[in-house]
Scaffold this motif. Structure first.
Motif, mmCIF file in Angstrom:
data_model
loop_
_atom_site.group_PDB
_atom_site.id
_atom_site.type_symbol
_atom_site.label_atom_id
_atom_site.label_comp_id
_atom_site.label_asym_id
_atom_site.label_seq_id
_atom_site.Cartn_x
_atom_site.Cartn_y
_atom_site.Cartn_z
ATOM 1 N N THR A 106 0.462 -1.174 -0.058
ATOM 2 C CA THR A 106 -0.123 0.119 -0.360
ATOM 3 C C THR A 106 1.039 1.331 0.511
ATOM 4 N N LEU A 109 2.250 1.588 -2.883
ATOM 5 C CA LEU A 109 1.696 2.201 -4.253
ATOM 6 C C LEU A 109 0.739 3.819 -3.933
ATOM 7 N N LEU A 110 1.368 3.916 -3.148
ATOM 8 C CA LEU A 110 0.439 5.244 -3.307
ATOM 9 C C LEU A 110 1.342 6.336 -2.621
ATOM 10 N N PHE A 111 2.195 6.522 -2.234
ATOM 11 C CA PHE A 111 3.777 7.065 -1.778
ATOM 12 C C PHE A 111 4.648 6.814 -2.471
ATOM 13 N N LEU A 127 -4.217 6.374 -10.167
ATOM 14 C CA LEU A 127 -4.288 6.466 -8.644
ATOM 15 C C LEU A 127 -5.923 5.241 -8.477
ATOM 16 N N ARG A 130 -4.088 2.008 -7.601
ATOM 17 C CA ARG A 130 -3.563 1.070 -7.056
ATOM 18 C C ARG A 130 -3.657 2.091 -6.087
ATOM 19 N N ILE A 131 -5.030 2.720 -5.165
ATOM 20 C CA ILE A 131 -6.136 2.380 -4.498
ATOM 21 C C ILE A 131 -7.158 1.088 -4.313
ATOM 22 N N SER A 134 -4.502 -1.850 -3.521
ATOM 23 C CA SER A 134 -4.114 -1.412 -1.667
ATOM 24 C C SER A 134 -5.094 -2.256 -1.184
#
Length: 234
Positions: A106, A109-111, A127, A130-131, A134
């Motif tokens: 997570t 993928l997000l940061f 995005l 990717r959310i 996650s």
């Protein structure tokens, strides 16, 4: 005949106790194999892509496993009565393993994953996608953790401690690898002879795993089509 008297042992790596009359218990038995499946995935991706980010994540995963090994032998808390004799139960290694994996994925993928602008032959993950990935990883972790109490391998407390230990390990490892990147230590490591010998690279932070290979294939395909068209026009 002498072989008939030999006492056989069970390979506990994949030996899971479940109630054959309970479909949910059978499902939970399959969930117990998720950590082994993830290890196979790690090794496969490391060998096939040579991505340093995946290698770093796997290193953190193994460090998390080592922490679990130490905690179990320090705390020495037994499993529920039904599973006594199956080793120590505090904290749950399954819960700790999947918590580390899902949170690490997570965070990546997000940061950390910043895909390049879409090219004509490739559209990176949005995005929203990717959310969504996650969320699926976190849901899978929750199911695996819950299955450990359903199968009576762990108490709820043991599972929750495993989740906390895995989560703290994931957050700590993400911060450590961030510092390694920002200080230039990772770039230095990638320039060393052994690293270059094994063709270790750092591309997945800005492109999907299939992107570079796909673009190479598309360029080759278009070049061959042009060559064929040129021959036909003569």
């Amino acid at each position: 005949m002498a072989d008939d008297t030999v006492t056989l042992a069970s390979l506990s790596l994949t030996h899971v106790h479940y109630d054959p009359n309970d479909p949910v218990s059978y499902f939970c038995a399959w969930l117990a194999l998720v950590p082994q499946g993830l290890c196979v995935m790690y090794v496969t991706l490391i060998w096939s892509t040579r991505e340093i980010e995946i290698l770093l994540m796997f290193a953190g995963q193994m460090a998390c496993e080592a922490l679990n090994f130490l905690l179990k032998r320090i705390l020495k808390e037994e499993r529920p009565k039904r599973m006594h004799g199956k080793g120590y139960g505090m904290p749950s290694s399954h819960a700790q393993f999947v918590a580390f994996f899902s949170i690490s994925l997570t965070f990546f993928l997000l940061f950390r994953h910043v895909p390049k602008k879409a090219s004509p032959s490739h559209t990176p993950l949005s995005l929203v996608a990717r959310i969504g990935l996650s969320g699926l990883a976190l849901l899978n972790a929750g199911l695996v953790a819950w299955s450990r109490t359903y199968l009576s391998y762990h108490t709820p407390k043991q599972v929750w401690v495993g989740i906390v230990a895995g989560s703290v390990s994931a957050i700590s490892w993400f911060l450590i690898t961030t510092v390694v990147r920002q200080t230039g230590l990772l770039n230095w490591f990638l320039e060393q002879y052994p690293t270059r010998l094994f063709r270790i690279r750092d591309l997945v932070v800005e492109e999907d795993l299939c992107q570079s290979g796909w673009e190479k294939w598309e360029a080759k395909r278009i070049s061959e089509q042009k060559a064929t068209s040129g021959k036909k026009s003569r």
